[in-house]
Enzyme design. Structure first.
Site, short mmCIF file in Angstrom:
data_model
loop_
_atom_site.label_atom_id
_atom_site.label_comp_id
_atom_site.label_asym_id
_atom_site.label_seq_id
_atom_site.Cartn_x
_atom_site.Cartn_y
_atom_site.Cartn_z
N HIS A 165 0.81 -1.24 0.00
CA HIS A 165 0.00 0.00 0.00
C HIS A 165 0.84 1.28 0.00
CE1 HIS A 165 -3.37 -2.63 0.58
NE2 HIS A 165 -2.95 -3.02 1.76
N VAL A 176 -2.24 -1.29 6.28
CA VAL A 176 -0.95 -1.98 6.20
C VAL A 176 -0.88 -2.91 7.40
CG1 VAL A 176 1.55 -1.70 6.29
CG2 VAL A 176 0.15 -0.09 4.97
#
Ligand SMILES: [Fe+2]
Length: 425
Positions: free
Chosen positions: A304, A332
């Site tokens: 990400h 995350v």
């Protein structure tokens, strides 16, 4: 502090192809409550609050995918409560024999004041419903928090049935022929049962993640049906007309919950609501402002990496201008704490950003850093599930002219890849 939503489910969810939804008006939504246990009072709980109920359905007009319709989801708002006070309650329908739940109790949050704080705020993200989720919630409960901040991605219902319970990092890569990303709604019911011992006694505040999008219908026209039906949040109370963003006070902290998967642009409703909400904050009553949304703006993991850069570019200035102190995000699957930063530059007036998306879900923990040799994602990776792509090269520092730094960025203070939760004391 003076108001609280109680939510619960009655009746049975159904899964199949020809379903008749339950009638949500057939059962009452009542919460009986008071400051003493019912057994201590001959008349039982002295107060009753009434609310409403709803049913949602998850419909897939494609062969082989199972439709779902929920049990009856009740929401009752208690108002006029005394801050920092223990209340005892039962919920259900008192007109039915055995229609009320067992007694539970909760303590209301402290009233806004510069010297009163929730003793402990537990922060958890990307929780899921696995063995790791269980150990996270066990640890969290043992820490005896006075409030839980749930930063999105709760059940991973959409990583369950199609993937054989294992989850995949890229659904469209693994299932290119799937007409839609199927979401197995009974996981939500299981997650509700899993969370009930904790959530029935500790205030839990939520924001939505990408795993709550759960598209359904033709072309995925309907989204967030489960999230919107299952959670009650103080939207109206905070001047927001949607459950996707709202705010509330807990002692000397003003909490702002933002939506990363609804319009975050400067011209949009969320931005103008945020502007008004920040202007209204009285720092004499709530010296601290804590914001939370699912997707981190500052993140040095490969996973990400720079995914929500567009949202940062739209909103960061506003949060900075109003002196937001701490930002919690998930998404995350690891921990990372940033140094105070604004526009990728160290700044003593910037917020401290903390990523805590390591609750323990069906997907893997994230271990690769974008600055590890060979681990810098290509700018084409990490496409957001909502909004645009604004990936950028750095203009200064060891990463000048490049997409990734070559060592841990100076704005990243500490990172660790393990499952767990956070405690803000
Ligand atoms: Fe996520």
């Amino acid at each position: 502090p003076s108001s609280l939503w109680v939510s619960w489910v009655t009746g049975r969810a159904q899964v199949g192809s020809h379903l008749t939804p339950l009638d949500p008006t057939a059962v009452r939504s009542e919460v009986w409550y008071g400051e003493r246990p019912a057994s201590a009072d001959t008349v039982g709980h002295p107060h009753v609050a009434r609310g409403s109920a709803e049913v949602y359905s998850q419909l897939y007009p494609y062969p082989g995918l199972l439709n779902y319709t929920s049990g009856v989801i009740h929401h009752v708002r208690l108002v006029g409560l005394r801050p920092s006070t223990r209340y005892y309650y039962r919920c259900g329908d008192s007109s039915l024999k055995g229609g009320l739940s067992d007694e539970r109790s909760f303590v209301t949050l402290p009233a806004p004041a510069p010297d009163a704080y929730p003793r402990r705020v537990a922060v958890v993200g990307d929780l899921g419903l696995t063995g790791n989720s269980t150990s996270t919630v066990d640890h969290l409960a043992r820490n005896d928090p006075s409030m839980i901040l749930m930063v999105g991605d709760m059940t991973y219902a959409n990583q369950y049935r199609t993937t054989g319970g294992r989850g995949v990092p890229c659904f469209s890569c693994s299932f290119p022929d799937a007409p839609i990303r199927e979401s197995y709604q009974p996981r939500w019911d299981g997650w509700g049962r899993f969370m009930e011992p904790l959530a029935s006694r500790v205030t839990m505040m939520v924001t939505e993640g990408n795993h709550e999008i759960e598209p359904q219908g033709h072309g995925g026209a309907v989204t967030f049906a489960s999230y919107l039906a299952r959670f009650a949040v103080p939207s109206e109370e905070s001047g927001s007309n949607t459950k996707f963003f709202y705010s509330f006070n807990a002692g000397g902290i003003h909490f702002i919950m933002l939506g990363a998967y609804v319009d975050y642009n400067r011209t949009g409703a969320q931005y103008s609501w945020l502007e008004k909400d920040l202007q209204k904050v009285d720092r004499r009553a709530t010296p601290w402002v804590v914001a939370s949304w699912h997707t981190p703006w500052y993140n040095s993991y490969s996973s990400h990496y720079q995914e929500f850069e567009c949202m940062r570019q739209e909103m960061e200035g506003l949060l900075y201008q109003h002196g937001v102190d701490i930002v919690f995000s998930g998404h995350v699957h690891a921990y990372e704490r940033m140094n105070r930063v604004f526009n990728y530059t160290l700044d003593p007036c910037g917020p401290v950003y903390i990523t805590i998306g390591d609750g323990g879900n069906i997907e893997e923990i994230d271990i690769d850093h974008a600055d590890d040799p060979g681990k810098c994602p290509s700018p084409g990776d990490n496409q957001p599930e909502f909004g645009g792509v604004c990936h950028l090269n750095f203009t200064s520092g060891p990463a000048k002219g490049k997409f990734c730094w070559e060592r841990q960025p100076e704005w990243s203070a500490f990172r660790e890849s393990s499952f767990g939760h956070g405690i803000l004391e």
